[in-house]
Write a protein that holds these residues in place. Structure first.
Motif, PDB file in Angstrom:
ATOM      1  N   ALA A 137      39.284  25.728  34.457  1.00 55.78           N
ATOM      2  CA  ALA A 137      38.662  27.038  34.686  1.00 55.78           C
ATOM      3  C   ALA A 137      39.700  27.990  35.260  1.00 55.78           C
ATOM      4  CB  ALA A 137      37.503  26.873  35.684  1.00 55.78           C
ATOM      5  N   PRO A 138      39.377  29.296  35.284  1.00 56.53           N
ATOM      6  CA  PRO A 138      40.344  30.228  35.880  1.00 56.53           C
ATOM      7  C   PRO A 138      40.245  30.280  37.402  1.00 56.53           C
ATOM      8  CG  PRO A 138      38.529  31.447  34.928  1.00 56.53           C
ATOM      9  CD  PRO A 138      38.225  29.995  34.718  1.00 56.53           C
ATOM     10  N   LEU A 139      39.991  29.165  38.013  1.00 60.96           N
ATOM     11  CA  LEU A 139      40.040  29.012  39.468  1.00 60.96           C
ATOM     12  C   LEU A 139      40.150  27.526  39.759  1.00 60.96           C
ATOM     13  CD1 LEU A 139      36.502  29.466  41.120  1.00 60.96           C
ATOM     14  CD2 LEU A 139      36.877  28.730  38.772  1.00 60.96           C
ATOM     15  N   GLY A 140      40.486  27.170  40.977  1.00 60.52           N
ATOM     16  CA  GLY A 140      40.599  25.763  41.325  1.00 60.52           C
ATOM     17  C   GLY A 140      41.802  25.494  42.202  1.00 60.52           C
ATOM     18  N   ILE A 158      49.496  36.605  47.724  1.00 68.32           N
ATOM     19  CA  ILE A 158      49.737  36.534  46.282  1.00 68.32           C
ATOM     20  C   ILE A 158      48.465  36.236  45.510  1.00 68.32           C
ATOM     21  CG2 ILE A 158      50.943  35.195  44.498  1.00 68.32           C
ATOM     22  CD1 ILE A 158      53.380  35.506  46.070  1.00 68.32           C
ATOM     23  N   ALA A 159      48.230  37.004  44.449  1.00 69.65           N
ATOM     24  CA  ALA A 159      47.125  36.731  43.529  1.00 69.65           C
ATOM     25  C   ALA A 159      47.714  36.257  42.205  1.00 69.65           C
ATOM     26  CB  ALA A 159      46.293  37.992  43.310  1.00 69.65           C
ATOM     27  N   ALA A 160      47.403  35.023  41.813  1.00 66.10           N
ATOM     28  CA  ALA A 160      47.883  34.489  40.528  1.00 66.10           C
ATOM     29  C   ALA A 160      47.037  35.077  39.407  1.00 66.10           C
ATOM     30  CB  ALA A 160      47.791  32.971  40.530  1.00 66.10           C
ATOM     31  N   LEU A 161      47.703  35.593  38.375  1.00 66.02           N
ATOM     32  CA  LEU A 161      47.014  36.319  37.303  1.00 66.02           C
ATOM     33  C   LEU A 161      47.441  35.808  35.931  1.00 66.02           C
ATOM     34  CD1 LEU A 161      47.465  39.873  38.872  1.00 66.02           C
ATOM     35  CD2 LEU A 161      45.353  38.507  38.877  1.00 66.02           C
ATOM     36  N   SER A 162      46.769  36.331  34.900  1.00 62.75           N
ATOM     37  CA  SER A 162      47.019  35.844  33.541  1.00 62.75           C
ATOM     38  C   SER A 162      48.343  36.329  32.969  1.00 62.75           C
ATOM     39  CB  SER A 162      45.865  36.279  32.622  1.00 62.75           C
ATOM     40  OG  SER A 162      45.693  37.676  32.712  1.00 62.75           O
ATOM     41  N   GLY A 168      42.483  40.684  48.077  1.00 59.15           N
ATOM     42  CA  GLY A 168      41.061  40.468  47.819  1.00 59.15           C
ATOM     43  C   GLY A 168      40.536  41.438  46.767  1.00 59.15           C
ATOM     44  N   LYS A 169      40.959  42.680  46.868  1.00 54.81           N
ATOM     45  CA  LYS A 169      40.515  43.697  45.900  1.00 54.81           C
ATOM     46  C   LYS A 169      41.072  43.377  44.502  1.00 54.81           C
ATOM     47  CE  LYS A 169      38.541  47.395  44.555  1.00 54.81           C
ATOM     48  NZ  LYS A 169      38.013  48.693  44.794  1.00 54.81           N
ATOM     49  N   ALA A 170      42.340  42.895  44.466  1.00 55.69           N
ATOM     50  CA  ALA A 170      42.946  42.546  43.178  1.00 55.69           C
ATOM     51  C   ALA A 170      42.186  41.386  42.523  1.00 55.69           C
ATOM     52  CB  ALA A 170      44.416  42.180  43.365  1.00 55.69           C
ATOM     53  N   VAL A 171      41.844  40.375  43.313  1.00 51.45           N
ATOM     54  CA  VAL A 171      41.121  39.221  42.763  1.00 51.45           C
ATOM     55  C   VAL A 171      39.716  39.644  42.295  1.00 51.45           C
ATOM     56  CG1 VAL A 171      40.114  36.964  43.341  1.00 51.45           C
ATOM     57  CG2 VAL A 171      42.456  37.509  44.066  1.00 51.45           C
ATOM     58  N   PHE A 172      39.081  40.523  43.063  1.00 47.37           N
ATOM     59  CA  PHE A 172      37.767  41.067  42.693  1.00 47.37           C
ATOM     60  C   PHE A 172      37.841  41.759  41.319  1.00 47.37           C
ATOM     61  CE2 PHE A 172      35.291  45.131  42.873  1.00 47.37           C
ATOM     62  CZ  PHE A 172      34.003  44.626  42.891  1.00 47.37           C
ATOM     63  N   LEU A 173      38.835  42.626  41.150  1.00 55.82           N
ATOM     64  CA  LEU A 173      38.995  43.333  39.868  1.00 55.82           C
ATOM     65  C   LEU A 173      39.365  42.366  38.743  1.00 55.82           C
ATOM     66  CD1 LEU A 173      40.934  46.515  41.083  1.00 55.82           C
ATOM     67  CD2 LEU A 173      38.565  46.436  40.259  1.00 55.82           C
ATOM     68  N   ALA A 174      40.143  41.318  39.085  1.00 58.95           N
ATOM     69  CA  ALA A 174      40.624  40.366  38.076  1.00 58.95           C
ATOM     70  C   ALA A 174      39.537  39.397  37.618  1.00 58.95           C
ATOM     71  CB  ALA A 174      41.813  39.575  38.625  1.00 58.95           C
ATOM     72  N   THR A 175      38.396  39.379  38.326  1.00 51.92           N
ATOM     73  CA  THR A 175      37.304  38.474  37.971  1.00 51.92           C
ATOM     74  C   THR A 175      36.036  39.284  37.670  1.00 51.92           C
ATOM     75  OG1 THR A 175      36.943  38.142  40.345  1.00 51.92           O
ATOM     76  CG2 THR A 175      38.199  36.456  39.217  1.00 51.92           C
ATOM     77  N   GLU A 206      31.700  48.545  39.605  1.00 50.00           N
ATOM     78  CA  GLU A 206      33.029  48.997  39.153  1.00 50.00           C
ATOM     79  C   GLU A 206      33.374  48.285  37.856  1.00 50.00           C
ATOM     80  OE1 GLU A 206      36.532  49.221  41.890  1.00 50.00           O
ATOM     81  OE2 GLU A 206      35.033  48.700  43.407  1.00 50.00           O
ATOM     82  N   ILE A 207      34.339  48.861  37.107  1.00 57.39           N
ATOM     83  CA  ILE A 207      34.845  48.199  35.904  1.00 57.39           C
ATOM     84  C   ILE A 207      35.808  47.094  36.321  1.00 57.39           C
ATOM     85  CG2 ILE A 207      36.287  48.525  33.827  1.00 57.39           C
ATOM     86  CD1 ILE A 207      33.529  49.770  33.556  1.00 57.39           C
ATOM     87  N   GLY A 208      35.592  45.895  35.769  1.00 58.06           N
ATOM     88  CA  GLY A 208      36.466  44.777  36.106  1.00 58.06           C
ATOM     89  C   GLY A 208      37.273  44.302  34.908  1.00 58.06           C
ATOM     90  N   TYR A 209      38.085  43.293  35.153  1.00 58.90           N
ATOM     91  CA  TYR A 209      38.974  42.728  34.127  1.00 58.90           C
ATOM     92  C   TYR A 209      38.911  41.213  34.199  1.00 58.90           C
ATOM     93  CZ  TYR A 209      40.619  47.478  34.491  1.00 58.90           C
ATOM     94  OH  TYR A 209      40.662  48.842  34.515  1.00 58.90           O
ATOM     95  N   ASN A 210      39.349  40.567  33.111  1.00 63.34           N
ATOM     96  CA  ASN A 210      39.433  39.106  33.096  1.00 63.34           C
ATOM     97  C   ASN A 210      40.910  38.727  33.169  1.00 63.34           C
ATOM     98  OD1 ASN A 210      39.167  36.398  32.712  1.00 63.34           O
ATOM     99  ND2 ASN A 210      38.307  36.510  30.660  1.00 63.34           N
ATOM    100  N   TYR A 211      41.456  38.766  34.370  1.00 61.18           N
ATOM    101  CA  TYR A 211      42.897  38.670  34.571  1.00 61.18           C
ATOM    102  C   TYR A 211      43.324  37.489  35.449  1.00 61.18           C
ATOM    103  CZ  TYR A 211      44.219  43.318  32.668  1.00 61.18           C
ATOM    104  OH  TYR A 211      44.497  44.396  31.863  1.00 61.18           O
ATOM    105  N   ARG A 212      42.428  36.574  35.771  1.00 64.97           N
ATOM    106  CA  ARG A 212      42.812  35.481  36.672  1.00 64.97           C
ATOM    107  C   ARG A 212      43.579  34.419  35.896  1.00 64.97           C
ATOM    108  NH1 ARG A 212      44.108  34.639  41.742  1.00 64.97           N
ATOM    109  NH2 ARG A 212      42.601  33.540  43.054  1.00 64.97           N
ATOM    110  N   LEU A 213      44.433  33.665  36.598  1.00 59.05           N
ATOM    111  CA  LEU A 213      45.219  32.585  35.976  1.00 59.05           C
ATOM    112  C   LEU A 213      44.367  31.330  35.852  1.00 59.05           C
ATOM    113  CD1 LEU A 213      48.119  31.768  35.012  1.00 59.05           C
ATOM    114  CD2 LEU A 213      48.506  30.906  37.321  1.00 59.05           C
ATOM    115  N   SER A 214      44.538  30.607  34.733  1.00 58.62           N
ATOM    116  CA  SER A 214      43.788  29.367  34.551  1.00 58.62           C
ATOM    117  C   SER A 214      44.345  28.269  35.460  1.00 58.62           C
ATOM    118  CB  SER A 214      43.843  28.936  33.083  1.00 58.62           C
ATOM    119  OG  SER A 214      44.394  27.653  32.947  1.00 58.62           O
ATOM    120  N   ASN A 215      43.469  27.373  35.896  1.00 54.72           N
ATOM    121  CA  ASN A 215      43.860  26.274  36.779  1.00 54.72           C
ATOM    122  C   ASN A 215      44.797  25.283  36.067  1.00 54.72           C
ATOM    123  OD1 ASN A 215      43.456  25.060  39.455  1.00 54.72           O
ATOM    124  ND2 ASN A 215      42.575  23.355  38.290  1.00 54.72           N
TER     125      ASN A 215
END
Ligand SMILES: *Cc1c(COP(=O)(O)O)cnc(C)c1O
Length: 384
Positions: free
Chosen positions: A32-35, A59-63, A216-223, A236-245
């Motif tokens: 999953a994109p968390l873990g 640090i926020a890990a992203l896609s 925290g705000k970056a992770v919120f937007l990235a999910t 708010e408008i969000g994105y699917n930008y989190r890094l996969s586990n």
């Protein structure tokens, strides 16, 4: 055709432990994109980049690195119609997120020492944009090929005009500027873990934030920007930008060999140094002084054909190509790209000349002794 196998400019180099982290993700079903690998990779990066004992980074890990730049600009409040300053000599990913936001890139030329953002042109540009009625919202400064830009000079100008800096450190993980790791110098920093970068997660990136709240705000937007509610609620408008586990597991393994791989890239740069020592007309991109440490992600040269009996960059690139060795012209500056042809440019001709006459040489940490011999013999033939 060459009987030899292909030598790449820079290819993925696994350390050996990556698969065990990926295996762990499968065994615990964190596909999953968390873990735990995402969290672990973030803290590995935080420990590695840590500026001082008293100062922390988040640090926020992203896609991707591109996603990190996009989020940095959103967090800095860039809106449609705004202007954002960007180094012209770079990969298009540095500039594209400006366009995603409907903002306008203002491109800046390079200085000849590090090939990065020219502080003089930056100052001229800011004053001119302000005189024309709009203060730029951010400055995107890049450490090209791992070489730190003239950050103190850039910071002085940015402070004077109160414009935040986004530090594009996609190519410079492990590089150091005056005792601080690159990625931690700007108001935001970004990293990339794409396939040919100094470490890879197959694809991925990270945002380096100054405060826990901005991470925290970056992770919120990235999910997908989910509000706190039991159902799916969005303000708010969000994105699917989190890094996969899974990808983060590769990253955890890569962190264990990062410094070793930097040492190997620096060794390759040193080989080029010895080959080009005293050669007229060929300049190797090198650290300007002892306060600057480059990861030497890519070793790159500038060829002045007026001093090499007319032999130019293309001659060398094609010679390498005939022998199944990849080399590549430097980035084509953004102000010369068709897609950005309407954007203002401030600066001289350094960036254009670098594109015309510059070449990136094979620089991977996985080059064998035989590979290095092949590269050396081609260069010796070219120099003759
Ligand atoms: C690779 C790179 C990026 C983008 O990173 P991705 O992870 O590929 O999206 C941004 N800026 C520079 C200078 C890069 O080299």
């Amino acid at each position: 055709m060459s009987e030899y196998s292909k030598i790449w400019l820079s290819s993925p180099h696994m350390g050996g432990t990556e698969q065990s982290f990926v295996q762990e993700a499968f065994e615990s079903n964190w596909v999953a994109p968390l873990g735990p690998n995402v969290t672990g990779f973030e803290s590995d990066l935080e420990n590695y980049l840590q500026p001082t004992a008293s100062e922390s980074i988040h640090i926020a890990a992203l896609s991707s690195g591109t996603a990190a730049l996009h989020l940095a600009l959103i967090l800095l409040g860039v809106k449609p119609g705004d202007e954002v300053i960007c180094q012209s000599l770079t990969f298009s990913a540095s500039a594209n997120p400006i366009a995603y936001l409907g903002a306008k890139p203002i491109f800046i030329g390079s200085e000849p020492e590090t090939w990065n953002l020219c502080p003089n042109a930056l100052e001229v540009a800011i004053k001119d944009r302000i005189a024309k009625g709009k203060k730029p919202k951010a400055i995107i400064a890049v450490h090209l090929y791992g070489m730190p830009c003239k950050f103190d000079e850039i910071r002085k100008i940015s402070d004077c005009h109160q414009i935040p800096i986004v530090e594009d450190s996609a190519e410079a993980l492990g590089s150091v500027y005056k005792g601080r790791k690159c990625g931690t110098l700007g108001d935001f920093g970004i990293l990339s873990f794409n396939g040919n970068k100094i470490i890879t997660t197959s694809g991925g990136g990270a945002l380096v934030a100054r405060t826990k709240a901005s991470k925290g705000k970056a992770v919120f937007l990235a999910t997908q920007a989910r509000d706190a509610a039991p159902h799916y609620q969005h303000s708010e408008i969000g994105y699917n930008y989190r890094l996969s586990n899974i990808c983060a597991g590769i990253g955890r393994g890569q962190m264990m060999v990062l410094d070793k791989h930097i040492a190997l890239r620096r060794e390759m740069h040193h080989i080029y140094e010895t080959i080009f020592a005293g050669v007229e007309g060929i300049t190797l991109l090198s650290e300007p002084d002892s306060g600057i440490f480059s990861n030497h992600w890519l070793s790159a040269i500038l060829i002045d054909s007026k001093k090499t009996k007319g032999k130019n960059r293309e001659d060398l690139r094609l010679l390498f190509d005939q022998h199944n060795i990849e080399s590549r012209p430097l980035w084509k500056p953004m102000h010369l790209q068709p897609v950005f042809s309407n954007c203002p440019y401030y600066g001289g001709d350094v960036a254009g000349q670098l594109f015309e006459n510059g070449l990136c040489l094979p620089s991977g940490s996985n080059l064998t002794h035989a590979d290095k011999q092949r590269i050396r013999s081609i260069l010796e033939k070219f120099i003759l």
